[in-house]
Design an enzyme around this catalytic site. Structure first.
Site, PDB file in Angstrom:
ATOM      1  N   GLY A 126       0.819  -1.202   0.000  1.00 47.44           N
ATOM      2  CA  GLY A 126       0.000   0.000   0.000  1.00 47.44           C
ATOM      3  C   GLY A 126       0.853   1.253   0.000  1.00 47.44           C
ATOM      4  N   TYR A 127       1.414   1.570  -1.147  1.00 46.25           N
ATOM      5  CA  TYR A 127       2.252   2.759  -1.282  1.00 46.25           C
ATOM      6  C   TYR A 127       1.562   3.817  -2.145  1.00 46.25           C
ATOM      7  CZ  TYR A 127       6.597   1.030   0.882  1.00 46.25           C
ATOM      8  OH  TYR A 127       7.549   0.602   1.760  1.00 46.25           O
ATOM      9  N   SER A 128       1.373   3.513  -3.445  1.00 49.18           N
ATOM     10  CA  SER A 128       0.856   4.513  -4.378  1.00 49.18           C
ATOM     11  C   SER A 128      -0.564   4.935  -4.029  1.00 49.18           C
ATOM     12  CB  SER A 128       0.882   3.963  -5.807  1.00 49.18           C
ATOM     13  OG  SER A 128       2.201   3.747  -6.236  1.00 49.18           O
ATOM     14  N   GLU A 243      13.164  -3.836  -3.292  1.00 48.46           N
ATOM     15  CA  GLU A 243      12.163  -3.991  -4.349  1.00 48.46           C
ATOM     16  C   GLU A 243      12.785  -3.736  -5.716  1.00 48.46           C
ATOM     17  OE1 GLU A 243       7.945  -2.042  -5.936  1.00 48.46           O
ATOM     18  OE2 GLU A 243       9.083  -1.058  -4.364  1.00 48.46           O
ATOM     19  N   SER A 377       9.133   5.263 -11.132  1.00 48.21           N
ATOM     20  CA  SER A 377       9.319   5.358 -12.584  1.00 48.21           C
ATOM     21  C   SER A 377      10.799   5.464 -12.935  1.00 48.21           C
ATOM     22  CB  SER A 377       8.564   6.571 -13.137  1.00 48.21           C
ATOM     23  OG  SER A 377       9.203   7.773 -12.750  1.00 48.21           O
ATOM     24  N   ASN A 378      11.125   5.067 -14.170  1.00 55.88           N
ATOM     25  CA  ASN A 378      12.526   5.097 -14.577  1.00 55.88           C
ATOM     26  C   ASN A 378      13.095   6.512 -14.625  1.00 55.88           C
ATOM     27  OD1 ASN A 378      12.289   2.356 -14.739  1.00 55.88           O
ATOM     28  ND2 ASN A 378      13.134   2.180 -16.792  1.00 55.88           N
ATOM     29  N   GLU A 379      12.228   7.512 -14.825  1.00 56.38           N
ATOM     30  CA  GLU A 379      12.688   8.892 -14.754  1.00 56.38           C
ATOM     31  C   GLU A 379      13.188   9.228 -13.352  1.00 56.38           C
ATOM     32  OE1 GLU A 379      10.405   8.317 -18.306  1.00 56.38           O
ATOM     33  OE2 GLU A 379       9.903   7.895 -16.209  1.00 56.38           O
TER      34      GLU A 379
END
Length: 392
Positions: A126-128, A243, A377-379
């Site tokens: 439960g993060y995002s 993770e 995200s990769n950014e």
């Protein structure tokens, strides 16, 4: 790690291969792929590994780990890829488990670690939130203290496997007075608690992996908090490092490449096997070289962890490059399927099309678009690498 295996390591390799031959077969693989039997089959597979003592290679021995060297971990992961066998879901074993045995109380370790190891307890993350994805510090799900409980209100989103989960580990806001990162706590939440609603989100591949989870006056005992109140960001950063290392997906890439190689050998390309096409061979070779480099990078990170260190900026590098490679092998798989991987009605008779793998190629390609987004995200990973790796 050495370039060649010792006699003991070769014996271990054969032991692993024999275990996989005896305990993982096409029937189990099909059940794990089927959403109707996914959870039961995955638990069955985890319990086979647990009974062998091979379920938690990264854990300390005193908490149920295997006590393997980095080379043994490499051998095991490679054997999984050869056999087409999946790893177990990461939320318990690779995410919350290490947080609990590192930062949790003895009571928490005794309560939760056994179920994580043997598969009896399933976890979700439960993060995002709708307004806080990669900007995790912007989360707004509120936990207010009421005696021996927290009362939680808010929403989590993109929650993988929440429909199966028994427990959730969640970041919640317990203070708004300071910097956003300073007012976050890390809670363990029983998914059977009144006030929790799980709503499905159907992903771009047409499958139900994801969910929205709502909390309305959900009471969670204070004893289910990991560590100190308002210090959850510290524990979350440790979890995210583990993770992102797990998200490199090296074993998955190996599995897909092995499958693609076999399919391309049978696929006709102007009277010749597609595998003989020079352009196709070059694409395969590029991916295999980058995958080998990533694999050795991961082994160096594992060696650091084994010597008492922690995955830092390197975990972001693994996540960044690993997810790019996952998309590369999915693109290759989809290209081999060609027109047979086109979007079709849900009730289409795929057996009449001549290729029985086109639908799988399409689904993996579609869902794989998300892998460069989830887990940060990769950014965001590029920013972390620039700041902590390059000092920019």
């Amino acid at each position: 790690m050495h370039a060649t295996f010792s006699a003991e390591e070769l014996a271990f390799q054969e032991e692993v291969r024999a275990f996989l031959r005896d305990n993982f077969n096409d029937d189990m693989a099909a059940k794990i792929r089927d959403p109707k039997t996914f959870k039961a089959a995955t638990i069955e597979w985890q319990k086979k590994r647990f009974d062998k003592g091979w379920v938690a290679p990264g854990w300390p021995v005193e908490h149920g780990g295997c006590g393997w060297s980095d080379t043994q971990k490499y051998i095991f992961d490679s054997a999984l890829a050869e056999a087409g066998a999946p790893d177990v879901p990461p939320f318990g074993l690779k995410m919350v488990g290490p947080v609990i045995y590192t930062f949790g109380t003895e009571e928490q370790k005794q309560q939760f670690l056994p179920g994580i190891l043997n598969g009896d307890t399933w976890w979700c993350q439960g993060y995002s939130e709708p307004g806080a994805g990669s900007d995790l510090a912007g989360l707004q799900t509120r936990a207010e203290r009421d005696g021996d409980d927290y009362v939680i209100n808010g929403t989590k989103i993109w929650t993988t496997y929440a429909q199966y989960a028994d427990w959730m580990f969640a970041l919640v806001r317990t203070d708004n007075s300071g910097k956003p990162q300073q007012g976050i706590s890390f809670l363990l939440i029983d998914m059977r608690t009144p006030g929790i609603t799980v709503s499905p989100i159907i992903a771009i591949d047409g499958e139900h992996h994801l969910n929205e989870v709502s909390f309305e006056n959900v009471r969670v005992p204070v004893v289910n908090r990991i560590g100190e109140e308002n210090q959850g960001w510290t524990y979350a950063k440790a979890l995210l490092s583990h993770e992102r290392t797990a998200l490199s997906g090296i074993a998955y890439c190996k599995q897909v490449l092995n499958n693609v190689r076999k399919l391309a050998a049978d696929e006709n390309d102007d009277g010749q096997p597609l595998l003989n096409n020079p352009t196709f061979q070059a694409r395969m070779a590029d991916i295999e070289m980058e995958l080998m480099a990533l694999e050795y990078t991961e082994l160096r990170v594992l060696a650091t962890v084994a010597n008492g260190g922690a995955p830092g900026m390197e975990s972001s590098l693994l996540k960044l490059k690993g997810t790019e490679l996952q998309q590369a092998v999915q693109n290759l798989f989809f290209d081999v399927a060609g027109l047979y991987g086109s979007v079709l009605p849900a009730d289409a008779d795929l057996s009449s099309l001549g290729h029985d793998y086109g639908d799988q190629a399409r689904r993996e390609y579609m869902y794989g678009r998300a892998c460069t987004i989830y887990g940060g995200s990769n950014e965001v990973q590029k920013n972390i690498i620039a700041k902590f790796g390059l000092g920019l």
